[in-house]
Design an enzyme around this catalytic site. Structure first.
Site, PDB file in Angstrom:
ATOM      1  N   HIS A 157       0.838  -1.221   0.000  1.00 42.06           N
ATOM      2  CA  HIS A 157       0.000   0.000   0.000  1.00 42.06           C
ATOM      3  C   HIS A 157       0.869   1.267   0.000  1.00 42.06           C
ATOM      4  CE1 HIS A 157      -3.279  -2.757   1.302  1.00 42.06           C
ATOM      5  NE2 HIS A 157      -2.305  -3.295   2.014  1.00 42.06           N
ATOM      6  N   SER A 278      15.257  21.777 -16.159  1.00 44.59           N
ATOM      7  CA  SER A 278      14.102  22.630 -16.425  1.00 44.59           C
ATOM      8  C   SER A 278      14.595  23.953 -16.981  1.00 44.59           C
ATOM      9  CB  SER A 278      13.348  22.872 -15.121  1.00 44.59           C
ATOM     10  OG  SER A 278      12.622  24.092 -15.185  1.00 44.59           O
ATOM     11  N   LYS A 284      16.392  21.791 -10.976  1.00 43.12           N
ATOM     12  CA  LYS A 284      15.713  20.566 -11.381  1.00 43.12           C
ATOM     13  C   LYS A 284      16.598  19.531 -12.044  1.00 43.12           C
ATOM     14  CE  LYS A 284      11.275  20.393 -11.560  1.00 43.12           C
ATOM     15  NZ  LYS A 284      10.519  19.377 -10.844  1.00 43.12           N
ATOM     16  N   GLU A 291       9.892   8.512 -16.919  1.00 44.90           N
ATOM     17  CA  GLU A 291       8.517   8.944 -17.210  1.00 44.90           C
ATOM     18  C   GLU A 291       8.093   8.513 -18.607  1.00 44.90           C
ATOM     19  OE1 GLU A 291       7.901  13.212 -15.762  1.00 44.90           O
ATOM     20  OE2 GLU A 291      10.033  12.867 -15.477  1.00 44.90           O
TER      21      GLU A 291
END
Ligand code: ARG
Length: 461
Positions: A157, A278, A284, A291
């Site tokens: 979980h 970024s 970043k 992804e």
């Protein structure tokens, strides 16, 4: 002007929109190598069976080799008016060698031709995927071997559950990708029957030798039913299914990488080579490769679903709908291939932050099960009672806002007077993982053994 390949009965050529919807050359040109190999095998067989003369066969083979070179050199002109790769090549053959070219299509149809070409392409692609899966498994098993004893939190979980080792986590994926690899191998084995010689749908009256063409093209045997040979696409569907299941595994690992490299988790460091920055936020470092692996899954599932829907209502045998199989396969299978390559690169380069992992492994009362097991083992308590007693001790820890091993012995004894300070020995994360020696469990010795077993199987160590 009507089409020279099939236009005998046509007075008019196709409408521009007809050409637009009908032409597949923009994508099926990818099959040129397979088409030429299939044609060469076919014409050699025709000559051996004395269906065409040795002289014509030689001219045809020579012309096909010349076309192969033209395509590879980039000098071949593809024409949409000629619809697909099969007719583009055959038309060029006519230009190069004259009337003998017209004998190539004896005892053959584009229906068995395209099924054969496409099978050859899917088969090559499955071979590549098998290889790529082995490389990914190797990268994971090497990480596992190097970090067989480094503890990290195990989750259910996405809540702290029990400590495991980083190597154990890596090895879980080795098992998944091993099953993916075996699905790829199964699919390849099952699909390896040659449709060539099924002709349009009914076979042919020419005395062809289908075993010879099948053998020359590396198939195990010819397909046994001509209707099935030209009209089934389950080999692509199966390849895409295997790809889709593999994509699920890739996507879950990608998701974990995304979570793990966030500042809040800080479990791993991703290499610069598989991250991006970024344009506005200078701090970043984004896990874009992970992804995108996660996102490619959508395309792969889409390809499988798309092809299932295209095929589901088609009466036997060939229908033009089946031309829509190629883009699905090209997109789905090349996406999974790219995702595998990216994942392998990421895994090779990633570094676990072992200190962070260890600290996190001890948080969230992750050794509560070890405490309950101790109560069973040492005090002889039934597990259900031990579970309850431990739960009360966890509640004390929550109240005191401390870790489980920081709850004073007296407080534990207030819950159950039989508890002794020996209990603290099982509350460390290292002890916890070392105790999980059951087959398949997370004990470092187990993990190392499994990693070595796979490294050996994969040709390393
Ligand atoms: N381009 C076609 C395809 O990919 C080749 C087969 C055409 N056959 C036919 N009977 N029109 O399916």
């Amino acid at each position: 002007m009507s089409n020279r390949m099939w236009g005998g009965r046509f007075a008019e050529g196709p409408d521009a929109i007809m050409e637009e919807i009908n032409a597949s050359i923009d994508y099926d040109r990818k099959l040129y190598r397979q088409d030429i190999a299939g044609s060469k095998a076919h014409v050699r067989m025709l000559a051996a069976q004395q269906i065409v003369s040795a002289d014509d066969a030689e001219k045809i083979v020579g012309g096909l080799d010349a076309i192969l070179k033209e395509i590879e050199d980039g000098t071949f002109t593809f024409s949409r008016a000629l619809e697909d790769i099969h007719m583009n090549i055959e038309a060029r053959l006519g230009e190069l060698i004259g009337p003998a070219a017209g004998r190539l299509h004896t005892a053959r149809s584009r229906n068995d031709q395209v099924a054969t070409d496409f099978k050859l392409w899917v088969r090559d692609t499955l071979d590549t995927l098998e290889q790529q899966l082995s490389e990914l498994m190797l990268a994971l098993a090497e990480k596992a071997d190097a970090h067989a004893g480094d503890v990290m939190p195990g989750f259910t979980h996405l809540q702290s559950a029990q400590p495991v080792t980083f190597g154990h986590h890596m090895m879980a994926y080795v098992e998944m990708f091993a099953r993916d690899r075996s699905r790829v191998r199964d699919a390849r084995k099952r699909m390896n029957e040659c449709p060539l010689g099924s002709a349009a749908l009914a076979g042919t009256s020419f005395p062809i030798d289908r075993k010879a063409t099948a053998a020359e093209l590396g198939f195990d045997r010819p397909t046994a039913n001509s209707l099935d040979g030209v009209s089934d696409r389950d080999f692509v569907i199966e390849a895409l299914s295997a790809a889709a299941i593999c994509a699920v595994h890739l996507s879950r690992l990608a998701e974990e990488i995304v979570i793990w490299c966030s500042a809040q988790f800080g479990f791993i460091k991703l290499s610069d080579k598989f991250s991006t920055g970024s344009s506005i936020m200078p701090q970043k470092k984004n896990p874009d490769a992970a992804e995108l692996v996660r996102a490619k899954t959508g395309r792969i599932f889409g390809s499988l679903q798309g092809l299932l829907v295209v095929m589901k209502g088609l009466p036997l045998a060939y229908s033009k709908d089946m031309q829509e199989d190629k883009e699905q396969a090209f997109d789905g299978l090349s996406s999974v291939s790219l995702a595998l390559a990216a994942m392998t690169g990421m895994v090779k380069d990633l570094e676990p932050n072992t200190k962070v992992l260890k600290k996190a492994a001890g948080s969230g009362y992750s050794t509560a099960t070890d405490l309950a097991d101790w109560l069973v083992r040492v005090l002889g308590m039934p597990f259900r009672d031990a579970h309850h007693v431990t739960g009360r001790i966890v509640a004390l820890a929550v109240e005191r806002n401390c870790e489980l091993h920081k709850v004073p012995l007296e407080d534990m004894q207030a819950v159950d007077p039989k508890i002794t300070d020996e209990v603290f020995q099982v509350l460390s994360v290292d002890k916890s993982v070392r105790s999980r020696v059951s087959y398949g469990g997370t004990a470092p010795a187990n993990v190392r053994k499994q990693a070595r077993r796979w490294l050996k199987e994969l040709g390393k160590a």
